[in-house]
Design an enzyme around this catalytic site. Structure first.
Site, PDB file in Angstrom:
ATOM      1  N   PHE A 104       0.876  -1.173   0.000  1.00  0.00           N
ATOM      2  CA  PHE A 104       0.000   0.000   0.000  1.00  0.00           C
ATOM      3  C   PHE A 104       0.911   1.220   0.000  1.00  0.00           C
ATOM      4  O   PHE A 104       1.629   1.463   0.982  1.00  0.00           O
ATOM      5  CB  PHE A 104      -0.837  -0.054   1.280  1.00  0.00           C
ATOM      6  CG  PHE A 104      -1.807   1.074   1.519  1.00  0.00           C
ATOM      7  CD1 PHE A 104      -3.090   1.049   0.992  1.00  0.00           C
ATOM      8  CD2 PHE A 104      -1.462   2.134   2.353  1.00  0.00           C
ATOM      9  CE1 PHE A 104      -4.007   2.058   1.287  1.00  0.00           C
ATOM     10  CE2 PHE A 104      -2.370   3.151   2.641  1.00  0.00           C
ATOM     11  CZ  PHE A 104      -3.642   3.103   2.095  1.00  0.00           C
ATOM     12  N   ALA A 109       4.765  13.839   2.801  1.00  0.00           N
ATOM     13  CA  ALA A 109       3.341  13.623   3.108  1.00  0.00           C
ATOM     14  C   ALA A 109       3.184  12.357   3.940  1.00  0.00           C
ATOM     15  O   ALA A 109       3.127  11.247   3.397  1.00  0.00           O
ATOM     16  CB  ALA A 109       2.531  13.520   1.814  1.00  0.00           C
ATOM     17  N   ARG A 151      12.400 -16.086  38.985  1.00  0.00           N
ATOM     18  CA  ARG A 151      13.548 -15.263  39.419  1.00  0.00           C
ATOM     19  C   ARG A 151      13.430 -14.971  40.923  1.00  0.00           C
ATOM     20  O   ARG A 151      12.393 -14.466  41.385  1.00  0.00           O
ATOM     21  CB  ARG A 151      13.561 -13.950  38.630  1.00  0.00           C
ATOM     22  CG  ARG A 151      14.517 -12.891  39.138  1.00  0.00           C
ATOM     23  CD  ARG A 151      15.949 -13.223  38.821  1.00  0.00           C
ATOM     24  NE  ARG A 151      16.844 -12.148  39.235  1.00  0.00           N
ATOM     25  CZ  ARG A 151      18.158 -12.269  39.300  1.00  0.00           C
ATOM     26  NH1 ARG A 151      18.748 -13.426  38.959  1.00  0.00           N
ATOM     27  NH2 ARG A 151      18.909 -11.256  39.682  1.00  0.00           N
ATOM     28  N   HIS A 180      11.919  -7.809  34.187  1.00  0.00           N
ATOM     29  CA  HIS A 180      13.087  -8.638  33.855  1.00  0.00           C
ATOM     30  C   HIS A 180      14.400  -8.032  34.363  1.00  0.00           C
ATOM     31  O   HIS A 180      15.456  -8.651  34.200  1.00  0.00           O
ATOM     32  CB  HIS A 180      13.175  -8.854  32.338  1.00  0.00           C
ATOM     33  CG  HIS A 180      12.241  -9.916  31.818  1.00  0.00           C
ATOM     34  ND1 HIS A 180      10.872  -9.765  31.768  1.00  0.00           N
ATOM     35  CD2 HIS A 180      12.495 -11.151  31.324  1.00  0.00           C
ATOM     36  CE1 HIS A 180      10.328 -10.849  31.256  1.00  0.00           C
ATOM     37  NE2 HIS A 180      11.282 -11.717  30.983  1.00  0.00           N
ATOM     38  N   GLU A 230      -0.057   3.562  10.331  1.00  0.00           N
ATOM     39  CA  GLU A 230      -1.525   3.546  10.171  1.00  0.00           C
ATOM     40  C   GLU A 230      -2.177   4.655  11.004  1.00  0.00           C
ATOM     41  O   GLU A 230      -3.241   4.477  11.595  1.00  0.00           O
ATOM     42  CB  GLU A 230      -2.098   2.156  10.481  1.00  0.00           C
ATOM     43  CG  GLU A 230      -1.494   1.110   9.566  1.00  0.00           C
ATOM     44  CD  GLU A 230      -2.420  -0.011   9.141  1.00  0.00           C
ATOM     45  OE1 GLU A 230      -3.648   0.132   9.240  1.00  0.00           O
ATOM     46  OE2 GLU A 230      -1.883  -1.037   8.665  1.00  0.00           O
ATOM     47  N   THR A 238      -0.571   8.064  13.421  1.00  0.00           N
ATOM     48  CA  THR A 238       0.095   8.192  14.734  1.00  0.00           C
ATOM     49  C   THR A 238      -0.967   8.360  15.831  1.00  0.00           C
ATOM     50  O   THR A 238      -2.144   8.625  15.541  1.00  0.00           O
ATOM     51  CB  THR A 238       1.005   9.439  14.755  1.00  0.00           C
ATOM     52  OG1 THR A 238       0.166  10.600  14.617  1.00  0.00           O
ATOM     53  CG2 THR A 238       2.042   9.432  13.641  1.00  0.00           C
TER      54      THR A 238
HETATM   55  C1  LIG Z   1       7.860   0.718   9.676  1.00  0.00           C
HETATM   56  C2  LIG Z   1       6.879   1.583   8.930  1.00  0.00           C
HETATM   57  C3  LIG Z   1       6.026   1.009   8.007  1.00  0.00           C
HETATM   58  C4  LIG Z   1       5.166   1.814   7.258  1.00  0.00           C
HETATM   59  N1  LIG Z   1       4.403   1.236   6.263  1.00  0.00           N
HETATM   60  C5  LIG Z   1       3.711   2.037   5.421  1.00  0.00           C
HETATM   61  C6  LIG Z   1       3.037   1.495   4.276  1.00  0.00           C
HETATM   62  O1  LIG Z   1       3.045   0.288   4.041  1.00  0.00           O
HETATM   63  N2  LIG Z   1       2.407   2.345   3.424  1.00  0.00           N
HETATM   64  C7  LIG Z   1       2.372   3.692   3.646  1.00  0.00           C
HETATM   65  O2  LIG Z   1       1.778   4.389   2.830  1.00  0.00           O
HETATM   66  N3  LIG Z   1       2.970   4.242   4.731  1.00  0.00           N
HETATM   67  C8  LIG Z   1       3.647   3.451   5.606  1.00  0.00           C
HETATM   68  N4  LIG Z   1       4.300   3.995   6.696  1.00  0.00           N
HETATM   69  C9  LIG Z   1       4.248   5.437   6.898  1.00  0.00           C
HETATM   70  C10 LIG Z   1       3.451   5.819   8.136  1.00  0.00           C
HETATM   71  O3  LIG Z   1       2.089   5.668   7.911  1.00  0.00           O
HETATM   72  C11 LIG Z   1       3.869   7.259   8.511  1.00  0.00           C
HETATM   73  O4  LIG Z   1       5.188   7.181   9.006  1.00  0.00           O
HETATM   74  C12 LIG Z   1       2.941   7.883   9.529  1.00  0.00           C
HETATM   75  O5  LIG Z   1       1.673   8.136   8.989  1.00  0.00           O
HETATM   76  C13 LIG Z   1       3.507   9.199  10.092  1.00  0.00           C
HETATM   77  O6  LIG Z   1       3.952  10.041   9.073  1.00  0.00           O
HETATM   78  P1  LIG Z   1       5.412  10.692   9.169  1.00  0.00           P
HETATM   79  O7  LIG Z   1       6.365   9.577   9.459  1.00  0.00           O
HETATM   80  O8  LIG Z   1       5.650  11.477   7.939  1.00  0.00           O
HETATM   81  O9  LIG Z   1       5.386  11.604  10.419  1.00  0.00           O
HETATM   82  P2  LIG Z   1       4.814  13.122  10.482  1.00  0.00           P
HETATM   83  O10 LIG Z   1       3.475  13.178   9.832  1.00  0.00           O
HETATM   84  O11 LIG Z   1       5.864  14.044   9.982  1.00  0.00           O
HETATM   85  O12 LIG Z   1       4.630  13.318  12.028  1.00  0.00           O
HETATM   86  C14 LIG Z   1       5.676  13.707  12.913  1.00  0.00           C
HETATM   87  C15 LIG Z   1       5.057  13.986  14.274  1.00  0.00           C
HETATM   88  O13 LIG Z   1       4.131  15.076  14.161  1.00  0.00           O
HETATM   89  C16 LIG Z   1       2.871  14.694  14.659  1.00  0.00           C
HETATM   90  N5  LIG Z   1       1.814  15.380  13.924  1.00  0.00           N
HETATM   91  C17 LIG Z   1       1.612  15.445  12.573  1.00  0.00           C
HETATM   92  N6  LIG Z   1       0.523  16.159  12.291  1.00  0.00           N
HETATM   93  C18 LIG Z   1      -0.001  16.557  13.477  1.00  0.00           C
HETATM   94  C19 LIG Z   1      -1.145  17.326  13.865  1.00  0.00           C
HETATM   95  N7  LIG Z   1      -1.996  17.818  12.969  1.00  0.00           N
HETATM   96  N8  LIG Z   1      -1.359  17.540  15.184  1.00  0.00           N
HETATM   97  C20 LIG Z   1      -0.512  17.039  16.127  1.00  0.00           C
HETATM   98  N9  LIG Z   1       0.580  16.310  15.823  1.00  0.00           N
HETATM   99  C21 LIG Z   1       0.820  16.064  14.520  1.00  0.00           C
HETATM  100  C22 LIG Z   1       2.813  13.190  14.472  1.00  0.00           C
HETATM  101  O14 LIG Z   1       1.855  12.570  15.309  1.00  0.00           O
HETATM  102  C23 LIG Z   1       4.246  12.811  14.816  1.00  0.00           C
HETATM  103  O15 LIG Z   1       4.359  12.752  16.208  1.00  0.00           O
HETATM  104  C24 LIG Z   1       5.128   3.194   7.478  1.00  0.00           C
HETATM  105  C25 LIG Z   1       5.962   3.775   8.459  1.00  0.00           C
HETATM  106  C26 LIG Z   1       6.839   2.990   9.162  1.00  0.00           C
HETATM  107  C27 LIG Z   1       7.740   3.651  10.167  1.00  0.00           C
END
Ligand SMILES: Cc1cc2nc3c(=O)[nH]c(=O)nc-3n(C[C@H](O)[C@H](O)[C@H](O)COP(=O)(O)OP(=O)(O)OC[C@H]3O[C@@H](n4cnc5c(N)ncnc54)[C@H](O)[C@@H]3O)c2cc1C
Length: 380
Positions: A120, A127, A266, A336, A361, A363
């Site tokens: 996906f 973004a 333990r 532990h 999916e 945060t």
């Molecule tokens: C191991 C892994 C597997 C993944 N697999 C997939 C996948 O298969 N397909 C896919 O499409 N994506 C995937 N992702 C992406 C994942 O969905 C995103 O990492 C996630 O949605 C967060 O986006 P970002 O990492 O850009 O963080 P950001 O959006 O930059 O967020 C950074 C911080 O800001 C906070 N934040 C952002 N907006 C707001 C707001 N409006 N108010 C308050 N706080 C906010 C967030 O909660 C977070 O704490 C994966 C990520 C990882 C790490």
């Protein structure tokens, strides 16, 4: 599925998890890969298509059954579940919900058997939480679309034969309404899957950047109406969030089992540490929270089955259960003692593995926003 048949599927999966997957968790961690025998076993159990319709070779589990299966899968290394998670979850459900008969017939049987892995591809470098701001474009050119852009952290991309890609078909800045979905075969010219990422946890589950450089797909590769993809993505996330919440509950069960076993054997101060009330308090908190999480997931799954709107309760379940398993992992390491901080001890690995659930999916902050927005909407 008939209740007796489902009970038998569930007990077979539980046995497989405990007898085959758990004994190989260290190997998964060390090799950063899933052993071929476990991949084969998962295919034989139908796990690559447990949530795909039976008419396409899947097990056709309802969401109520799906979460029971996820409780069982969550008990073992989450990398094992992740291998077939995208086929059944966010990628597969888009094809089930919005695909044409031809698209379903072309991809779902191979996905259900495990021959084909689907990823996906929504997130991008710029973004993440704000997925509707994605920059990847799909430009219409007669009977084809040309796709350009970069996707980030795409689970299973290095192993995938099919990418469910979200791209902008509307004007730049058109937001959620200008996004469409495409079924893109991963071997098309112009696609580069980068080396898989080095993650904090969940070794054996691979994510990678995927680059699209003038990738041409037929117009028939589009899923659903042009510009409607975001709604589809959000709907498939509701089910995905319940599944992830259930996986967290499964992991919390395992963390508790490891903690109880350790606390019982333990000894310090001449007695088992489990006899100390401060240790008992941690065990009781973890049990209580896991029970709350399981009850919440089951309730939300029942509502989903009845066709109720479940965006809020799915967000509540994902938010609570992913935070809950983090607390549970922290207590398990504490129980532990120094051993809990050592590589090779299951709770140390689970402490790192659990961290992801609060991030992907949606945060925890995004779940909070979803929940609060719906409360305020109702109040108005
Ligand atoms: C191991 C892994 C597997 C993944 N697999 C997939 C996948 O298969 N397909 C896919 O499409 N994506 C995937 N992702 C992406 C994942 O969905 C995103 O990492 C996630 O949605 C967060 O986006 P970002 O990492 O850009 O963080 P950001 O959006 O930059 O967020 C950074 C911080 O800001 C906070 N934040 C952002 N907006 C707001 C707001 N409006 N108010 C308050 N706080 C906010 C967030 O909660 C977070 O704490 C994966 C990520 C990882 C790490």
């Amino acid at each position: 599925m008939d209740a007796d048949v489902f009970d038998s599927v569930l007990s077979t999966v539980k046995r497989f998890v405990r007898d085959e997957v758990i004994p190989r968790e260290s190997e998964i961690e060390e090799t950063d890969d899933i052993p071929a025998e476990l991949v084969k076993g998962a295919a034989e159990l139908g796990l690559f298509g447990y949530a795909l319709p039976e008419e396409y070779g899947g097990l056709g589990l309802s969401i109520v059954e799906d979460v029971e299966l996820a409780f069982a899968l969550g008990y073992a290394s989450p990398a094992f579940r992740s291998l077939f998670g995208t086929n059944n979850g966010i990628a597969g459900q888009v094809i089930v919900a919005e695909g044409t008969d031809e698209q379903r017939a072309r991809y779902l049987p191979a996905m259900a058997s495990g021959e084909l892995l689907a990823s996906f591809a929504l997130s991008e470098p710029e973004a993440g939480s704000d997925a509707a701001s994605l920059l990847t474009t799909a430009e219409r050119d007669g009977d084809t679309y040309r796709i350009n852009g970069t996707k980030r952290f795409i689970t299973n991309a290095p192993r995938a034969g099919l990418l469910v890609v979200f791209a902008r078909t509307g004007a730049p800045g058109s937001g959620a309404k200008g996004i469409s979905t495409f079924l893109v075969e991963a071997d098309l010219p112009g696609i580069t899957v980068e080396e898989h990422d080095q993650k904090m946890g969940q070794a054996g589950s691979w994510t990678a950047d995927v680059l699209f450089n003038d990738v041409t797909v037929p117009a028939a590769a589009r899923v659903g109406e042009e510009g409607q993809a975001f709604r589809t993505a959000m709907r498939s996330l509701d089910r995905g969030r319940l599944h992830i919440a259930a996986v967290c509950v499964g992991m919390a069960d395992r963390l508790l089992a490891e903690s109880v076993t350790y606390a019982a054997q333990r000894e310090q101060f001449g007695q088992a540490i489990g006899s100390f009330q401060l240790i008992q308090g941690m065990l009781a908190d973890s049990k209580t929270e896991a029970y709350a999480g399981r009850t919440m997931v089951r309730d939300a799954a029942q509502r989903f089955m009845k066709g109720e709107s479940t965006t809020t309760v799915a967000a509540c379940a994902k938010y609570f259960c992913s935070e809950m398993v983090g607390r549970s992992a922290d207590r398990a390491v504490q129980i532990h003692g120094g051993n809990g901080y050592m590589r090779g001890v299951p709770v140390e690995r689970m402490y790192r593995d659990a961290r992801l659930f609060r991030i992907y999916e949606g945060t925890s902050q995004i779940q909070q926003i979803v929940i609060a927005r719906s409360l305020l909407r109702e109040a108005r």
